[in-house]
Design a protein around this motif. Structure first.
Motif, PDB file in Angstrom:
ATOM      1  N   LYS A  39       0.835  -1.195   0.000  1.00 26.03           N
ATOM      2  CA  LYS A  39       0.000   0.000   0.000  1.00 26.03           C
ATOM      3  C   LYS A  39       0.878   1.256   0.000  1.00 26.03           C
ATOM      4  CE  LYS A  39      -4.067   1.848   0.291  1.00 26.03           C
ATOM      5  NZ  LYS A  39      -5.440   1.360   0.110  1.00 26.03           N
ATOM      6  N   VAL A  40       1.869   1.251   0.874  1.00 23.85           N
ATOM      7  CA  VAL A  40       2.740   2.430   0.991  1.00 23.85           C
ATOM      8  C   VAL A  40       3.478   2.665  -0.329  1.00 23.85           C
ATOM      9  CG1 VAL A  40       4.747   3.375   2.215  1.00 23.85           C
ATOM     10  CG2 VAL A  40       2.967   2.148   3.488  1.00 23.85           C
ATOM     11  N   LYS A  41       3.840   1.574  -0.988  1.00 23.79           N
ATOM     12  CA  LYS A  41       4.570   1.693  -2.256  1.00 23.79           C
ATOM     13  C   LYS A  41       3.732   2.428  -3.302  1.00 23.79           C
ATOM     14  CE  LYS A  41       7.848  -0.890  -5.020  1.00 23.79           C
ATOM     15  NZ  LYS A  41       7.409  -1.435  -6.319  1.00 23.79           N
ATOM     16  N   LYS A  42       2.422   2.213  -3.240  1.00 24.31           N
ATOM     17  CA  LYS A  42       1.546   2.915  -4.191  1.00 24.31           C
ATOM     18  C   LYS A  42       1.645   4.432  -4.035  1.00 24.31           C
ATOM     19  CE  LYS A  42      -2.033  -0.498  -5.044  1.00 24.31           C
ATOM     20  NZ  LYS A  42      -3.206  -1.070  -4.387  1.00 24.31           N
ATOM     21  N   TRP A  43       1.924   4.873  -2.830  1.00 24.14           N
ATOM     22  CA  TRP A  43       2.016   6.320  -2.583  1.00 24.14           C
ATOM     23  C   TRP A  43       3.403   6.876  -2.909  1.00 24.14           C
ATOM     24  CZ3 TRP A  43       0.220   5.388   3.144  1.00 24.14           C
ATOM     25  CH2 TRP A  43      -1.074   4.850   3.140  1.00 24.14           C
ATOM     26  N   THR A  44       4.410   6.000  -2.777  1.00 30.16           N
ATOM     27  CA  THR A  44       5.785   6.520  -2.835  1.00 30.16           C
ATOM     28  C   THR A  44       6.543   6.093  -4.088  1.00 30.16           C
ATOM     29  OG1 THR A  44       6.520   4.584  -1.579  1.00 30.16           O
ATOM     30  CG2 THR A  44       6.035   6.583  -0.321  1.00 30.16           C
ATOM     31  N   ASP A  45       5.952   5.216  -4.881  1.00 32.10           N
ATOM     32  CA  ASP A  45       6.654   4.662  -6.037  1.00 32.10           C
ATOM     33  C   ASP A  45       7.201   5.773  -6.950  1.00 32.10           C
ATOM     34  OD1 ASP A  45       7.580   2.373  -7.124  1.00 32.10           O
ATOM     35  OD2 ASP A  45       5.910   2.146  -8.549  1.00 32.10           O
ATOM     36  N   GLY A  46       8.500   5.726  -7.189  1.00 24.57           N
ATOM     37  CA  GLY A  46       9.117   6.674  -8.112  1.00 24.57           C
ATOM     38  C   GLY A  46       9.306   8.081  -7.549  1.00 24.57           C
ATOM     39  N   VAL A  47       8.932   8.285  -6.299  1.00 27.49           N
ATOM     40  CA  VAL A  47       9.058   9.628  -5.714  1.00 27.49           C
ATOM     41  C   VAL A  47      10.498   9.864  -5.265  1.00 27.49           C
ATOM     42  CG1 VAL A  47       8.322  11.127  -3.822  1.00 27.49           C
ATOM     43  CG2 VAL A  47       6.645   9.689  -4.991  1.00 27.49           C
ATOM     44  N   GLU A  48      11.027  10.987  -5.647  1.00 28.21           N
ATOM     45  CA  GLU A  48      12.420  11.297  -5.333  1.00 28.21           C
ATOM     46  C   GLU A  48      12.615  11.581  -3.847  1.00 28.21           C
ATOM     47  OE1 GLU A  48      15.338  14.570  -7.145  1.00 28.21           O
ATOM     48  OE2 GLU A  48      13.943  13.642  -8.595  1.00 28.21           O
ATOM     49  N   LYS A  49      13.678  11.011  -3.268  1.00 26.76           N
ATOM     50  CA  LYS A  49      13.949  11.250  -1.840  1.00 26.76           C
ATOM     51  C   LYS A  49      14.496  12.659  -1.620  1.00 26.76           C
ATOM     52  CE  LYS A  49      14.177   6.758   0.058  1.00 26.76           C
ATOM     53  NZ  LYS A  49      14.533   5.995   1.232  1.00 26.76           N
ATOM     54  N   VAL A  50      14.329  13.152  -0.405  1.00 28.03           N
ATOM     55  CA  VAL A  50      14.870  14.480  -0.068  1.00 28.03           C
ATOM     56  C   VAL A  50      15.833  14.312   1.108  1.00 28.03           C
ATOM     57  CG1 VAL A  50      12.784  15.647  -0.879  1.00 28.03           C
ATOM     58  CG2 VAL A  50      12.998  15.046   1.541  1.00 28.03           C
ATOM     59  N   HIS A  51      16.432  15.414   1.528  1.00 34.00           N
ATOM     60  CA  HIS A  51      17.464  15.298   2.568  1.00 34.00           C
ATOM     61  C   HIS A  51      17.171  16.233   3.733  1.00 34.00           C
ATOM     62  CE1 HIS A  51      19.602  12.753  -0.196  1.00 34.00           C
ATOM     63  NE2 HIS A  51      19.296  13.635  -1.140  1.00 34.00           N
ATOM     64  N   GLY A  52      16.251  15.807   4.592  1.00 40.75           N
ATOM     65  CA  GLY A  52      15.978  16.552   5.817  1.00 40.75           C
ATOM     66  C   GLY A  52      15.126  17.805   5.640  1.00 40.75           C
ATOM     67  N   ASP A  53      14.403  17.913   4.528  1.00 43.61           N
ATOM     68  CA  ASP A  53      13.519  19.076   4.354  1.00 43.61           C
ATOM     69  C   ASP A  53      12.414  19.035   5.413  1.00 43.61           C
ATOM     70  OD1 ASP A  53      15.063  18.830   2.107  1.00 43.61           O
ATOM     71  OD2 ASP A  53      13.451  19.292   0.678  1.00 43.61           O
ATOM     72  N   LYS A  54      12.143  20.198   5.987  1.00 43.45           N
ATOM     73  CA  LYS A  54      11.098  20.233   7.018  1.00 43.45           C
ATOM     74  C   LYS A  54       9.720  20.334   6.381  1.00 43.45           C
ATOM     75  CE  LYS A  54      13.707  22.114  10.791  1.00 43.45           C
ATOM     76  NZ  LYS A  54      14.438  23.351  11.105  1.00 43.45           N
ATOM     77  N   ILE A  55       8.793  19.596   6.948  1.00 43.28           N
ATOM     78  CA  ILE A  55       7.397  19.714   6.478  1.00 43.28           C
ATOM     79  C   ILE A  55       6.478  19.670   7.689  1.00 43.28           C
ATOM     80  CG2 ILE A  55       7.207  17.203   6.034  1.00 43.28           C
ATOM     81  CD1 ILE A  55       5.332  18.086   3.626  1.00 43.28           C
ATOM     82  N   LYS A  56       5.434  20.494   7.638  1.00 44.04           N
ATOM     83  CA  LYS A  56       4.545  20.579   8.796  1.00 44.04           C
ATOM     84  C   LYS A  56       3.114  20.208   8.409  1.00 44.04           C
ATOM     85  CE  LYS A  56       3.098  23.900  12.282  1.00 44.04           C
ATOM     86  NZ  LYS A  56       3.389  25.222  12.833  1.00 44.04           N
ATOM     87  N   LEU A  57       2.585  19.228   9.132  1.00 44.61           N
ATOM     88  CA  LEU A  57       1.184  18.833   8.944  1.00 44.61           C
ATOM     89  C   LEU A  57       0.396  19.256  10.185  1.00 44.61           C
ATOM     90  CD1 LEU A  57       1.739  15.142   7.738  1.00 44.61           C
ATOM     91  CD2 LEU A  57       1.482  17.182   6.303  1.00 44.61           C
ATOM     92  N   THR A  58      -0.810  19.718   9.967  1.00 37.50           N
ATOM     93  CA  THR A  58      -1.664  20.063  11.120  1.00 37.50           C
ATOM     94  C   THR A  58      -2.870  19.121  11.120  1.00 37.50           C
ATOM     95  OG1 THR A  58      -2.608  21.824   9.754  1.00 37.50           O
ATOM     96  CG2 THR A  58      -0.980  22.462  11.402  1.00 37.50           C
ATOM     97  N   TYR A  59      -3.459  18.970  12.291  1.00 35.38           N
ATOM     98  CA  TYR A  59      -4.617  18.080  12.416  1.00 35.38           C
ATOM     99  C   TYR A  59      -5.401  18.434  13.664  1.00 35.38           C
ATOM    100  CZ  TYR A  59      -1.942  15.375  15.940  1.00 35.38           C
ATOM    101  OH  TYR A  59      -1.240  14.979  17.050  1.00 35.38           O
ATOM    102  N   VAL A  60      -6.603  17.889  13.765  1.00 38.56           N
ATOM    103  CA  VAL A  60      -7.358  17.983  15.012  1.00 38.56           C
ATOM    104  C   VAL A  60      -7.231  16.614  15.669  1.00 38.56           C
ATOM    105  CG1 VAL A  60      -9.589  18.474  16.086  1.00 38.56           C
ATOM    106  CG2 VAL A  60      -8.968  19.596  13.940  1.00 38.56           C
ATOM    107  N   ALA A  61      -7.092  16.595  16.975  1.00 44.68           N
ATOM    108  CA  ALA A  61      -6.810  15.331  17.670  1.00 44.68           C
ATOM    109  C   ALA A  61      -8.041  14.441  17.793  1.00 44.68           C
ATOM    110  CB  ALA A  61      -6.203  15.601  19.040  1.00 44.68           C
ATOM    111  N   TRP A  62      -8.726  14.216  16.659  1.00 41.43           N
ATOM    112  CA  TRP A  62      -9.744  13.176  16.607  1.00 41.43           C
ATOM    113  C   TRP A  62      -8.997  11.888  16.344  1.00 41.43           C
ATOM    114  CZ3 TRP A  62     -11.552  16.878  12.426  1.00 41.43           C
ATOM    115  CH2 TRP A  62     -12.363  17.885  12.954  1.00 41.43           C
TER     116      TRP A  62
END
Ligand code: PBE
Length: 298
Positions: free
Chosen positions: A181-204
């Motif tokens: 399943k995870v491969k379907k999301w990541t297949d062929g996607v180029e890796k990065v080197h420590g780039d910061k990314i921020k996700l927000t959510y509600v704690a449901w």
């Protein structure tokens, strides 16, 4: 004389208190009006949640306020713990319920029919990202765009967390157990080197599960993800202003509809990440006579 009166008053007050406790702790009685048995109270969750707004609308549209029905604000954790205790003693209770959620796995619950369709039909959970993410972080954008899973998969993670597992560890375990399943999301996607990314959510519980899984998948691609829980409106604002990069917590068309309407033009909608979610009022199945929201008036 006066003394006698005050003793009488005291006794009747005591009686009232005791009988009130008595009804509140009694088993569900199908022969009595439900409202009387639970003080006309629907047990809800956090104030900003879409399901709370929909429930206020349901109270109006079904004219439940004529019967003094009210919605109690609390939190998901408080609601599920009240529900668990009620079920243990077969007491009556009405809660704001939704799937995917472990409450439907762990307890025998049923949604009340909603003939006026206040809660809408099935909902989908959608992914929203900030404008410009595609250009700035193409790898993360691709993963967020592809991310989608089933209610069962989400429930796997939710149940682990409910059983006491740390959400990040539960997400890592799920990723390890579901490489295809995870491969379907990541297949062929180029890796990065420590780039910061921020996700927000509600704690449901549902969003704790999805957000942790996405964050860990991004970590495996070389990102340094942070996830930040907040209330629903700030979560939308964080994406619209670019303070955060993305979120996977938009229940549409109904539940988060008013927020989407407000922020639509300032966010990018990457579409559905989970199909067939549902929101409504729920009761334990032993409440045999209560099958529709209309039945709350009986
Ligand atoms: N929920 C769970 C949320 C969305 C996810 C149904 C409690 C709500 O806004 O109502």
């Amino acid at each position: 004389m006066r003394k006698k009166l005050s003793i009488l008053a005291l006794l009747s007050a005591l009686f009232l208190i005791l009988s009130a406790c008595g009804t509140e702790l009694a088993e569900y009685d199908p022969d009595k009006p439900l409202g009387e048995q639970i003080n006309y109270t629907i047990t809800g969750i956090d104030a900003g949640a879409g399901i709370m707004l929909s429930t206020q609308n349901a109270i109006k549209d079904y004219k439940l306020d004529d019967y003094n029905w009210q919605l109690q604000t609390s939190s998901t954790a408080a609601m599920t713990s009240t529900l668990e205790k009620a079920i243990k003693d077969k007491r009556p209770i009405v809660v704001t319920g939704w799937t995917p959620h472990w409450m439907f796995t762990k307890f025998d619950l049923k949604f009340l029919k909603d003939p006026k369709n206040v809660y809408g039909d099935a909902e989908n959970i959608n992914t929203m990202v900030r404008k410009g993410l595609k250009k700035d972080m193409p790898s993360a954008y691709t993963v967020l765009d592809r991310f989608n899973w089933t209610a069962e998969e989400m429930s796997d993670v939710m149940l682990q967390v409910n059983n006491g597992e740390d959400p990040e560890k539960a997400a890592r375990k799920w990723i390890k157990d579901n490489p295809d399943k995870v491969k379907k999301w990541t297949d062929g996607v180029e890796k990065v080197h420590g780039d910061k990314i921020k996700l927000t959510y509600v704690a449901w519980d549902s969003e704790i599960a999805s957000t942790n899984v996405v964050a860990e998948v991004l970590r495996d691609l070389g990102y340094k993800p942070t996830i930040q829980a907040m209330e629903i409106q700030p979560m939308w604002a964080s994406i619209a202003t670019g303070a955060a990069d993305g979120m996977v917590a938009a229940w549409l068309p109904n539940t988060s509809g008013i927020y989407y309407k407000d922020y639509k033009k300032d966010v990018e909608n990457l579409g559905v990440n989970l199909k067939g979610a549902k929101v409504g009022l729920a009761v334990p199945t032993y409440m045999k006579n209560i099958n529709s929201i209309e039945d709350l008036k009986k």
